[in-house]
Scaffold this motif. Sequence first.
Motif, PDB file in Angstrom:
ATOM      1  N   THR A  86     -33.642  24.070 -19.957  1.00 35.00           N
ATOM      2  CA  THR A  86     -33.771  22.581 -20.768  1.00 35.00           C
ATOM      3  C   THR A  86     -32.679  21.591 -20.779  1.00 35.00           C
ATOM      4  O   THR A  86     -31.652  21.994 -20.499  1.00 35.00           O
ATOM      5  CB  THR A  86     -34.271  23.255 -22.188  1.00 35.00           C
ATOM      6  N   PRO A  87     -33.034  20.304 -21.136  1.00 36.06           N
ATOM      7  CA  PRO A  87     -32.165  19.399 -21.509  1.00 36.06           C
ATOM      8  C   PRO A  87     -30.860  19.893 -22.331  1.00 36.06           C
ATOM      9  O   PRO A  87     -29.870  19.720 -22.005  1.00 36.06           O
ATOM     10  CB  PRO A  87     -33.030  18.137 -21.893  1.00 36.06           C
ATOM     11  N   ALA A  88     -31.299  20.761 -23.099  1.00 34.47           N
ATOM     12  CA  ALA A  88     -30.225  20.983 -24.371  1.00 34.47           C
ATOM     13  C   ALA A  88     -29.100  22.321 -23.349  1.00 34.47           C
ATOM     14  O   ALA A  88     -28.145  22.215 -23.524  1.00 34.47           O
ATOM     15  CB  ALA A  88     -30.889  21.846 -25.371  1.00 34.47           C
ATOM     16  N   GLY A  89     -29.995  23.002 -22.777  1.00 31.68           N
ATOM     17  CA  GLY A  89     -29.135  23.786 -22.069  1.00 31.68           C
ATOM     18  C   GLY A  89     -28.217  23.114 -20.834  1.00 31.68           C
ATOM     19  O   GLY A  89     -27.139  23.661 -20.786  1.00 31.68           O
ATOM     20  N   ILE A  90     -28.867  22.165 -20.222  1.00 33.23           N
ATOM     21  CA  ILE A  90     -27.623  21.403 -19.462  1.00 33.23           C
ATOM     22  C   ILE A  90     -26.651  20.846 -20.115  1.00 33.23           C
ATOM     23  O   ILE A  90     -25.633  20.783 -19.741  1.00 33.23           O
ATOM     24  CB  ILE A  90     -28.655  20.413 -18.655  1.00 33.23           C
ATOM     25  N   ALA A  91     -27.104  20.228 -21.264  1.00 32.15           N
ATOM     26  CA  ALA A  91     -26.065  19.485 -22.098  1.00 32.15           C
ATOM     27  C   ALA A  91     -24.929  20.567 -22.494  1.00 32.15           C
ATOM     28  O   ALA A  91     -23.652  20.182 -22.618  1.00 32.15           O
ATOM     29  CB  ALA A  91     -26.695  18.891 -23.255  1.00 32.15           C
ATOM     30  N   ARG A  92     -25.275  21.984 -23.041  1.00 33.69           N
ATOM     31  CA  ARG A  92     -24.527  22.760 -23.237  1.00 33.69           C
ATOM     32  C   ARG A  92     -23.650  23.364 -22.006  1.00 33.69           C
ATOM     33  O   ARG A  92     -22.877  24.311 -22.202  1.00 33.69           O
ATOM     34  CB  ARG A  92     -25.020  23.900 -24.085  1.00 33.69           C
ATOM     35  N   GLY A  93     -23.860  23.123 -20.844  1.00 35.65           N
ATOM     36  CA  GLY A  93     -22.923  23.568 -19.737  1.00 35.65           C
ATOM     37  C   GLY A  93     -23.767  24.933 -19.005  1.00 35.65           C
ATOM     38  O   GLY A  93     -23.126  25.335 -17.998  1.00 35.65           O
ATOM     39  N   GLY A 139     -40.128  19.663 -29.182  1.00 36.29           N
ATOM     40  CA  GLY A 139     -38.809  20.309 -29.771  1.00 36.29           C
ATOM     41  C   GLY A 139     -37.557  19.771 -29.319  1.00 36.29           C
ATOM     42  O   GLY A 139     -37.332  18.975 -28.427  1.00 36.29           O
ATOM     43  N   ALA A 140     -36.617  20.173 -30.375  1.00 39.08           N
ATOM     44  CA  ALA A 140     -35.159  19.941 -30.269  1.00 39.08           C
ATOM     45  C   ALA A 140     -34.454  20.039 -28.745  1.00 39.08           C
ATOM     46  O   ALA A 140     -33.799  19.052 -28.220  1.00 39.08           O
ATOM     47  CB  ALA A 140     -34.253  20.601 -31.214  1.00 39.08           C
ATOM     48  N   ALA A 141     -34.980  21.127 -27.989  1.00 39.31           N
ATOM     49  CA  ALA A 141     -34.110  21.500 -26.655  1.00 39.31           C
ATOM     50  C   ALA A 141     -34.632  20.514 -25.828  1.00 39.31           C
ATOM     51  O   ALA A 141     -34.069  20.259 -24.665  1.00 39.31           O
ATOM     52  CB  ALA A 141     -34.685  22.872 -26.437  1.00 39.31           C
ATOM     53  N   HIS A 142     -35.891  19.651 -25.916  1.00 38.18           N
ATOM     54  CA  HIS A 142     -36.297  18.691 -25.169  1.00 38.18           C
ATOM     55  C   HIS A 142     -36.188  17.364 -25.621  1.00 38.18           C
ATOM     56  O   HIS A 142     -36.849  16.427 -25.094  1.00 38.18           O
ATOM     57  CB  HIS A 142     -37.669  19.127 -24.733  1.00 38.18           C
ATOM     58  N   SER A 143     -35.527  16.911 -26.666  1.00 41.63           N
ATOM     59  CA  SER A 143     -35.454  15.689 -27.294  1.00 41.63           C
ATOM     60  C   SER A 143     -34.681  14.808 -26.409  1.00 41.63           C
ATOM     61  O   SER A 143     -33.869  14.994 -25.256  1.00 41.63           O
ATOM     62  CB  SER A 143     -34.549  15.818 -28.626  1.00 41.63           C
ATOM     63  N   THR A 144     -34.982  13.520 -26.493  1.00 42.10           N
ATOM     64  CA  THR A 144     -34.348  12.270 -25.766  1.00 42.10           C
ATOM     65  C   THR A 144     -32.899  12.367 -25.737  1.00 42.10           C
ATOM     66  O   THR A 144     -32.398  11.790 -25.162  1.00 42.10           O
ATOM     67  CB  THR A 144     -34.966  11.229 -26.345  1.00 42.10           C
ATOM     68  N   LYS A 145     -32.408  12.769 -27.264  1.00 43.64           N
ATOM     69  CA  LYS A 145     -31.002  12.890 -27.302  1.00 43.64           C
ATOM     70  C   LYS A 145     -30.484  14.028 -26.373  1.00 43.64           C
ATOM     71  O   LYS A 145     -29.183  13.731 -25.818  1.00 43.64           O
ATOM     72  CB  LYS A 145     -30.877  13.133 -28.808  1.00 43.64           C
ATOM     73  N   LYS A 146     -30.831  14.934 -26.351  1.00 42.89           N
ATOM     74  CA  LYS A 146     -30.510  16.125 -25.551  1.00 42.89           C
ATOM     75  C   LYS A 146     -30.604  15.660 -24.182  1.00 42.89           C
ATOM     76  O   LYS A 146     -29.612  16.106 -23.257  1.00 42.89           O
ATOM     77  CB  LYS A 146     -31.131  17.358 -25.806  1.00 42.89           C
TER      78      LYS A 146
END
Length: 314
Positions: A86-93, A139-146
């Motif tokens: 997910t985008p959140a996963g990429i952002a977390r490294g 959901g949050a894991a796919h948010s534009t912010k993430k």
Amino acid sequence: MRKLLVLAALAALVSATDASASVLLGVEGSKSRFREQTNQASDVNLDFISWGVHKSTYLDNTLAAAKPIPVLSFGTVNKYGNEAITPAGIARGKGDRVLIDMAQALDRFGRFAYVRPYAEMNGYWNPYCAYNSSGSYRGAAHSTKKFRKAFRRTYLIVHGGPVADINAKLVAAGMPKLGRTNDLPVNDVKVIWNPQGFGSPDLKGNSAGAYYPGDKYVDLVANDLYDFGRGVEWEANLDLYRAHPDKPYAIGEWGLGPGIDHPDFVQKMANFVSSHRRVETVVYYRSQSGSTFDLAYKPKARAAYKKYILPLAN
């Protein structure tokens, strides 16, 4: 009078410079097939790769086959067609190993390349879009912010540099440091941010701007334009161009859909490119036997391509 003459001469010089600026012409698919069809010696070759397919041999061969200038385009779907991260996963490294392997492959390639991560991010058909086709939120894991954070992390890794510098920028952007101490290679790349001019679904929260990571994380802005016989979103394309006046521009993909053979679309594309001096490259999709986008099945558009698009490279 003398001042007016000087100003007129300068204006003519600038105009001549703009008019003579050449555009890099590209294609997705077979460069040789496209050359046979259009006489185009492609500068740019667009290649799509799956997330997680990052073995050195595969990446090296992909980049070498796309010379002189590859466009390495990737999303978050693996080779089995499933969302791998997910985008959140990429952002977390969580995707750093994949991105670092790409960065190292670009270093081995040793030439200029474009990198086009997570294109058409405001299109529901991509898993990294924040919305479903119905307009419901993923959901949050796919948010534009993430997404914005994921794009920033990707930009920093593929450009490379001292780990200490990259880590400082990651922390400042609210993300964890890289889990390594060795510096990354500094690559000669331009990172392309490539939304659609309008969102699908067309919601304020799914606009192109909602996914923009910031000027310092974007080297080139791009849009995709297709003629499917339902009208072409030229106004949305122009809005995107005008929204980023300090960035070079590209048409990341353009083409004619199944059964469509509209030479006027090709001519309008040439008119847009020639009248908007920040356009750096345009990439036709696609050159492949049997593809409904291939120009072999569009004789009128093929003739228009030769007449209107090829001169843009001169």
